[in-house]
Design a protein around this motif. Structure first.
Motif, short mmCIF file in Angstrom:
data_model
loop_
_atom_site.label_atom_id
_atom_site.label_comp_id
_atom_site.label_asym_id
_atom_site.label_seq_id
_atom_site.Cartn_x
_atom_site.Cartn_y
_atom_site.Cartn_z
N THR A 39 0.01 -3.90 2.39
CA THR A 39 0.17 -5.31 2.00
C THR A 39 -0.94 -6.11 2.67
OG1 THR A 39 1.68 -5.71 3.87
CG2 THR A 39 2.69 -5.17 1.74
N VAL A 40 -0.94 -7.39 2.38
CA VAL A 40 -1.86 -8.31 3.04
C VAL A 40 -1.10 -9.60 3.30
CG1 VAL A 40 -2.77 -9.27 0.88
CG2 VAL A 40 -4.19 -9.31 2.94
N ARG A 45 -5.03 -10.67 6.32
CA ARG A 45 -4.97 -9.53 7.25
C ARG A 45 -4.18 -8.39 6.62
NH1 ARG A 45 -2.79 -12.54 12.61
NH2 ARG A 45 -1.19 -13.06 11.06
N PRO A 46 -4.75 -7.17 6.56
CA PRO A 46 -4.06 -6.04 5.93
C PRO A 46 -2.99 -5.44 6.82
CG PRO A 46 -6.16 -5.32 6.80
CD PRO A 46 -6.10 -6.80 7.02
N ASN A 47 -2.03 -4.80 6.19
CA ASN A 47 -0.96 -4.11 6.90
C ASN A 47 -0.67 -2.81 6.16
OD1 ASN A 47 2.24 -3.59 7.13
ND2 ASN A 47 1.49 -4.49 9.02
N LEU A 48 -0.33 -1.77 6.91
CA LEU A 48 -0.03 -0.47 6.31
C LEU A 48 1.09 0.19 7.10
CD1 LEU A 48 -0.79 1.77 4.24
CD2 LEU A 48 -2.45 2.60 5.93
N ALA A 49 2.16 0.60 6.41
CA ALA A 49 3.30 1.20 7.11
C ALA A 49 4.06 2.13 6.18
CB ALA A 49 4.23 0.12 7.63
N PRO A 50 4.63 3.23 6.72
CA PRO A 50 5.44 4.15 5.91
C PRO A 50 6.92 3.80 5.95
CG PRO A 50 4.97 5.14 8.03
CD PRO A 50 4.38 3.76 8.06
N TYR A 51 7.58 4.03 4.81
CA TYR A 51 9.02 3.78 4.68
C TYR A 51 9.67 5.03 4.10
CZ TYR A 51 8.18 -1.06 5.79
OH TYR A 51 7.82 -2.21 6.46
N GLY A 82 3.70 -11.71 -3.04
CA GLY A 82 4.24 -11.23 -4.31
C GLY A 82 3.69 -9.89 -4.75
N CYS A 83 3.16 -9.11 -3.80
CA CYS A 83 2.59 -7.83 -4.21
C CYS A 83 2.61 -6.83 -3.06
CB CYS A 83 1.16 -8.01 -4.71
SG CYS A 83 -0.03 -8.36 -3.39
N PHE A 84 2.40 -5.56 -3.41
CA PHE A 84 2.19 -4.49 -2.45
C PHE A 84 1.57 -3.32 -3.18
CE2 PHE A 84 6.49 -3.79 -4.10
CZ PHE A 84 6.53 -2.44 -4.35
N VAL A 85 1.08 -2.34 -2.43
CA VAL A 85 0.52 -1.12 -3.01
C VAL A 85 1.20 0.08 -2.37
CG1 VAL A 85 -1.56 0.29 -3.36
CG2 VAL A 85 -1.72 -2.22 -3.43
N TRP A 86 1.61 1.02 -3.20
CA TRP A 86 2.12 2.30 -2.69
C TRP A 86 0.98 3.31 -2.70
CZ3 TRP A 86 2.37 7.05 -5.29
CH2 TRP A 86 2.98 8.07 -4.59
N ASN A 87 0.82 4.03 -1.59
CA ASN A 87 -0.22 5.05 -1.44
C ASN A 87 0.43 6.41 -1.22
OD1 ASN A 87 -2.71 3.08 -0.95
ND2 ASN A 87 -1.01 2.34 0.29
N LEU A 88 -0.03 7.42 -1.94
CA LEU A 88 0.55 8.75 -1.81
C LEU A 88 0.18 9.35 -0.45
CD1 LEU A 88 2.07 11.11 -3.13
CD2 LEU A 88 -0.13 11.89 -4.05
N ALA A 89 1.21 9.68 0.35
CA ALA A 89 1.00 10.32 1.65
C ALA A 89 0.96 11.83 1.45
CB ALA A 89 2.13 9.94 2.61
N THR A 90 -0.08 12.48 1.95
CA THR A 90 -0.28 13.91 1.74
C THR A 90 -0.41 14.64 3.06
OG1 THR A 90 -2.68 13.70 1.66
CG2 THR A 90 -1.49 13.37 -0.41
N VAL A 124 -4.18 -6.74 -7.57
CA VAL A 124 -3.41 -7.42 -6.53
C VAL A 124 -4.28 -7.58 -5.29
CG1 VAL A 124 -1.23 -6.49 -7.42
CG2 VAL A 124 -2.43 -5.31 -5.56
N PRO A 125 -4.00 -8.58 -4.45
CA PRO A 125 -4.82 -8.79 -3.26
C PRO A 125 -4.63 -7.75 -2.16
CG PRO A 125 -3.03 -10.38 -3.35
CD PRO A 125 -3.02 -9.66 -4.66
N ALA A 126 -3.51 -7.03 -2.17
CA ALA A 126 -3.28 -6.01 -1.13
C ALA A 126 -4.25 -4.85 -1.32
CB ALA A 126 -1.84 -5.51 -1.19
N PRO A 127 -4.83 -4.33 -0.24
CA PRO A 127 -5.75 -3.19 -0.36
C PRO A 127 -4.98 -1.89 -0.53
CG PRO A 127 -5.47 -3.74 1.95
CD PRO A 127 -4.68 -4.77 1.16
N ARG A 128 -5.69 -0.83 -0.89
CA ARG A 128 -5.10 0.50 -0.98
C ARG A 128 -5.83 1.43 -0.01
NH1 ARG A 128 -8.21 3.88 -4.40
NH2 ARG A 128 -9.86 2.75 -5.48
N VAL A 129 -5.25 2.60 0.22
CA VAL A 129 -5.85 3.61 1.10
C VAL A 129 -6.83 4.43 0.27
CG1 VAL A 129 -5.42 5.64 2.54
CG2 VAL A 129 -3.79 3.72 2.55
N ALA A 130 -8.11 4.30 0.57
CA ALA A 130 -9.14 4.98 -0.23
C ALA A 130 -8.99 6.49 -0.18
CB ALA A 130 -10.53 4.57 0.27
N GLU A 131 -8.51 7.03 0.93
CA GLU A 131 -8.40 8.48 1.09
C GLU A 131 -7.22 9.08 0.34
OE1 GLU A 131 -10.66 6.80 4.52
OE2 GLU A 131 -8.81 6.28 3.50
N SER A 132 -6.29 8.27 -0.14
CA SER A 132 -5.11 8.78 -0.82
C SER A 132 -5.45 9.22 -2.25
CB SER A 132 -4.01 7.72 -0.86
OG SER A 132 -2.88 8.19 -1.56
#
Length: 211
Positions: A39-40, A45-51, A82-90, A124-132
């Motif tokens: 999210t942002v 400011r970006p944020n990244l967390a697993p759920y 109003g947004c978020f990005v899901w990134n595939l955790a591998t 969306v304004p939230a960034p994503r994980v480029a490595e995913s």
């Protein structure tokens, strides 16, 4: 381990305690996909967390949800923007994903801390994980405070998002199909530190009956 007679179960009511060394709920409802959510905040400011409470809930249109234990940065950012990005955790990203679970201050950049690349999303304004290998850009549909049977707050908040953009690394496309086994998704699979990995040897096909 030998199973007991049919009907002979270890039964308990969660409100009365499980009578086991550790609560088995998360081990029973497993494996579970990981909601690696970026999210942002309104200041950029970006944020990244697993759920660990995460899944897909609809396909047309595509929707996913995650549940936050308390009002954490991810929830606040998703509500505010109003947004978020899901990134595939591998499996190759597992240790860095785990690093983003650390309880840090809102101004700490989890991407930088975990050695990950925050790359811009398309819609969306939230960034994503480029490595995913894959990422889903989402717009928030609902934030639902969860309550128990008595109406008391569970202090969990379910966030439902509609997928508006999909990113797939072409390296994981085989004849137009996403190669799940090659991506090696990791999943929560039990107690505090238990995970599982999807590999080709564990996958099988079973087509749904048509009649």
């Amino acid at each position: 381990m030998t199973a007991g007679p049919v009907g002979d179960t270890h039964f308990y009511e969660p409100s009365a305690g499980h009578r086991l060394p550790h609560d088995p709920f998360k081990a029973i409802v497993a494996p579970r996909p990981i909601g690696w959510i970026s999210t942002v905040d309104p200041d950029g400011r970006p944020n990244l967390a697993p759920y660990s409470y995460f899944n897909a809930v609809c396909d047309v249109p595509p929707m996913i949800l995650f549940s936050s234990n308390g009002r954490k940065d991810t929830l606040r950012n998703a509500e505010a923007t109003g947004c978020f990005v899901w990134n595939l955790a591998t499996r190759p990203l597992a240790e860095r994903m785990n690093e983003t679970a650390a309880p840090v201050a809102p101004d700490v950049d989890e991407f930088f801390r975990a050695g990950l690349t925050a790359t811009p999303s398309r819609l969306v304004p939230a960034p994503r994980v480029a490595e995913s290998p894959a990422a889903l850009e989402c717009r928030v549909l609902q934030v639902i405070p969860l309550a128990d049977l008595d109406g008391a707050s569970a202090d969990h908040f379910m966030v439902v998002g509609q997928v508006v953009g999909v990113h797939i690394d072409p390296a994981y496309l085989r004849d137009g199909l996403f190669d799940t086994a090659a991506a090696q998704p990791i999943l929560r699979a039990g107690y505090r530190g238990d995970y599982a990995t999807i590999k080709a040897a564990t996958m099988f096909e079973m087509i749904r009956p048509t009649s």
